[in-house]
Scaffold this motif. Structure first.
Motif, short mmCIF file in Angstrom:
data_model
loop_
_atom_site.label_atom_id
_atom_site.label_comp_id
_atom_site.label_asym_id
_atom_site.label_seq_id
_atom_site.Cartn_x
_atom_site.Cartn_y
_atom_site.Cartn_z
N CYS A 113 0.74 -1.13 0.05
CA CYS A 113 0.06 0.18 -0.10
C CYS A 113 0.98 1.18 -0.12
O CYS A 113 1.72 1.39 0.81
N PRO A 114 0.68 2.15 -0.84
CA PRO A 114 1.90 3.19 -1.06
C PRO A 114 1.68 4.14 0.13
O PRO A 114 2.66 4.93 0.51
N VAL A 115 0.65 4.04 0.79
CA VAL A 115 0.36 4.85 2.09
C VAL A 115 0.45 4.16 3.42
O VAL A 115 0.19 4.54 4.53
N GLY A 116 0.74 2.82 3.05
CA GLY A 116 1.03 2.02 4.42
C GLY A 116 -0.50 1.86 5.08
O GLY A 116 -0.36 1.67 6.43
N ILE A 117 -1.44 1.86 4.62
CA ILE A 117 -2.73 1.19 5.21
C ILE A 117 -2.43 -0.14 5.78
O ILE A 117 -2.33 -1.12 4.75
N ASP A 118 -2.87 -0.36 7.09
CA ASP A 118 -2.42 -1.77 7.54
C ASP A 118 -3.87 -2.29 7.82
O ASP A 118 -4.83 -2.02 8.93
N LEU A 119 -4.18 -3.43 7.18
CA LEU A 119 -5.55 -4.10 7.20
C LEU A 119 -5.63 -4.56 8.58
O LEU A 119 -6.86 -4.39 9.25
N THR A 120 -4.41 -4.96 9.65
CA THR A 120 -4.88 -5.48 10.89
C THR A 120 -5.08 -4.23 11.89
O THR A 120 -5.95 -4.40 12.66
#
Lengths: 287, 378
Positions: B365-372
């Motif tokens: 994810c280019p903006v580092g959205i973290d599913l967890t």
């Protein structure tokens, strides 16, 4: 078309249409036609249930899901009512007698005709939503004794947009059918003597029995939302109301993912849903 | 043939054995001699990619990765380790059957009609080398989606029918890994032909080999190997036990299906949408995302047409387009669709989650959205 997984060598790509010929083109309104096409050959005829759809392919242009609008008791004739709204549907509405198109299907679950047996049947249609409900009416007319009161409430944008006008008049005029037909339009000129207003306003003046009634609803989602509200106001339970939903559809056979509606795939879990099976999704935006 | 849902075979019970580097090389040669095309990890453009390989020398010796939300870096050291990295941006869906598949071609006829012909299916007898446990789980999920229903993808079926899976257990999880939360890793438990565990302790690099299918056993008997010592078995178990505690992320999987289902309306979706670019990276790198679009085109003269299936993403506007506009026009609705499908609706559709904990969607994810983290915020 159906895949025999146990015999891998015999597998056919589910996305290959059968090429069929246009027999007749019926102009319904300014932008809508009904295509009468030679059905793909099937043992026992091209059988379908009211509410099922086919994927129609216009050569080189693309493929769209179109509900079957003909008589399920007359499977040698395959009818689809198409409004020109995009690239593929525009192409389909240009087809002439003898032209070829591709067809895959029939897909989807269809209306629960068995469930409607012995009940009052309320049919609510908005715009082109009448097309997937016409097979229901044909079925009812063939088996009239199996149903109690049958009422059709239909709304179109203008008098010029009314689909199947002659049939509506015919159904309403035949005393032996006991089919109540109410039509309304959103807007009309001075030459229109019928109802003006949304189809839900027709429902507001209807008489519906709470028990022993089932309702089939098809139209734009917003119209269905309000139709459901009216039906519930009469005391119909969510288990008595069925809707036909629409989503973007590419494959029609549950492989492409596009037609997801909540936890379901419209192509094989729908397009017809009993209202209680979709929870409160109908009232949610952007599902 | 893998022990797939279609063709489960009796698996010969055999003791785990030990291969040296030469033994592993012989294993790859044996697979080739048995008619398989080898596909395995290589270093490409600063990342681990899956490509055709000739043999052991093409594997990324000494390379390892570091992964964080929106960040991926490869580095190299003197270690002879062949599998000291986790998964890169690609997954095996690149070959099952791949991003673009021609389904059929149509030709205009002199009488104005047209005929449709299917191209020969490119079968490809692929042996996947170095499949991680989370990826085995992902392949098994795609099996259920693409060949487990009433209809199936013939291109997928053709590839899977002759598909050898040489798995590798993960002794070194990455910073965005959470397979342990789903129970899909770090140790392979099913759906493979052979599985390796790389040991680097003295006396030196060697591989514990375990058999997962009859096909795997047929290949294994053709290579020189020794019975593994109790010490080697203990070391392997210890490495995998340690790895399960070194996951960079965790996901509270218990009740996640219900959590997503009851939070269709939640202010957090708006917060994700403020960061989400709608770029579709997460869906492209996800090893279970199976959505495809179908495109119909013609040649310039208009007398030949074809239909092509290509990967699609629920993050595009076209994905949900109906006459008049897209159903999911806002990014928050598209992110909600993706996450709710993965972690909730997938259960209703296929009886399991659509996530295996590989962490790719977080890393890429280019903006580092973290599913967890997003699930944690609901």
């Amino acid at each position: 078309m159906k895949l025999a997984k146990s015999v891998p060598g015999a597998v056919t790509e589910a996305m290959v249409p059968e090429v069929v010929r246009v027999r007749q083109v019926i102009r319904e309104t300014g932008d809508t036609i009904t295509l009468n096409i030679a059905p793909p050959p099937r043992a026992g005829g091209f059988l379908f249930k009211p509410g099922q759809f086919n994927m129609l392919y216009a050569f080189g242009k693309g493929e769209v899901p179109i509900s079957i609008s003909g008589d399920p008791g007359h499977p040698s004739e395959l009818l689809h009512t198409v409004r020109a709204v995009g690239l593929v549907t525009s192409e389909l509405t240009k087809l002439q007698i003898g032209d070829r198109l591709g067809v895959r299907g029939p897909y989807g679950n269809g209306w629960p005709m068995e469930r409607a047996k012995g009940n009052d049947l309320v049919i609510v249609a908005g715009g082109l939503g009448l097309a997937p409900l016409r097979p229901v009416i044909y079925h009812v007319l063939r088996q009239r004794g199996e149903f109690r009161r049958v009422a059709l409430y239909y709304g179109a944008r203008t008098p010029q947009d009314i689909l199947f006008l002659h049939e509506l008049e015919h159904w309403r005029g035949r005393l032996d059918l006991d089919l109540s037909v109410e039509v309304t339009v959103d807007r009309a000129g001075a030459d229109w003597f019928g109802h003006v207003g949304v189809v839900t306003a027709l429902l507001a003046n209807a008489y519906l029995a709470t028990d022993g009634t089932v309702a089939f609803v098809c139209g734009p989602e917003i119209m269905m939302r309000f139709a459901v509200r009216e039906l519930e106001r009469y005391g119909l339970a969510r288990t008595q109301i069925w809707l036909s939903l629409e989503r973007n559809m590419k494959c029609g056979v549950g492989l492409c993912g596009h037609c997801q509606y909540g936890p379901t795939f419209v192509c094989h879990d729908g397009p017809v849903y009993r209202l209680d099976s979709i929870g409160d999704l109908l009232s949610r935006r952007e599902i | 043939m893998v022990a797939s849902i279609c063709h489960a075979r009796e698996v010969a019970k055999r003791e785990p054995t030990i291969l040296g580097r030469e033994g592993l090389s012989a294993l790859l040669d044996t697979l080739r001699a048995n008619g398989y095309q080898l596909v395995g990890p290589v270093v490409r453009a600063g990342a681990i990619a899956y490509e055709a390989i000739a043999g052991l020398d093409d594997l990324p010796a000494g390379w390892s990765d570091s992964q964080e939300p929106g960040r991926y870096r490869l580095s190299r050291n003197d270690s002879p380790a062949l599998f000291a990295y986790t998964v890169g941006p690609q997954s095996w869906k690149k070959f099952l059957p791949g991003a673009v598949t021609t389904l059929w071609q149509a030709k205009r006829q002199p009488d104005g009609g047209f005929v449709i012909a299917e191209p020969p299916t490119a079968a490809g007898n692929y042996a996947f080398i170095g499949v991680r446990p989370c990826e085995l789980a992902a392949i098994s999920i795609q099996d259920r989606v693409l060949q487990g229903g009433e209809y199936c993808s013939t291109a997928y079926l053709a590839r899977r029918q002759k598909n050898f899976l040489l798995a590798v257990n993960c002794t070194r999880p990455g910073g965005t890994c959470f397979c342990h939360s789903w129970g899909t890793g770090p140790k392979a438990s099913a759906n493979f032909d052979l599985v390796l565990t790389e040991l680097l302790s003295p006396p030196g690099q060697r591989f514990l080999l375990e058999i997962g299918s009859a096909t795997g056993a047929e290949i294994a008997v053709q290579i020189p190997q020794q019975i593994a010592s109790p010490h080697e078995l203990a070391e392997s178990a210890q490495l995998l036990e340690r790895a399960s505690h070194q996951m960079g992320r965790t996901l509270a999987t218990a009740g996640v299906k219900e959590l997503l289902a009851r939070n269709i309306e939640h202010p957090h979706w708006e917060s994700v949408a403020e960061r989400c670019l709608g770029c579709a990276n997460c869906t492209m790198v996800c090893p279970t995302c199976f959505c495809t679009t179908l495109s119909d085109t013609t040649n310039l003269t208009g007398d030949q047409a074809e239909r092509v299936a290509s990967w699609d993403s629920c993050f595009t506007l076209a994905y949900s387009y109906l006459h008049g506009g897209s159903v999911r026009s806002s990014r928050q609705a598209r992110y909600r669709q993706w996450l709710t499908h993965k972690l909730s609706n997938w259960f209703a559709q296929f009886g399991e989650a659509g996530c295996v904990g590989c962490g790719r969607c977080i890393t890429w994810c280019p903006v580092g959205i973290d599913l967890t983290a997003e699930v944690g915020a609901l």
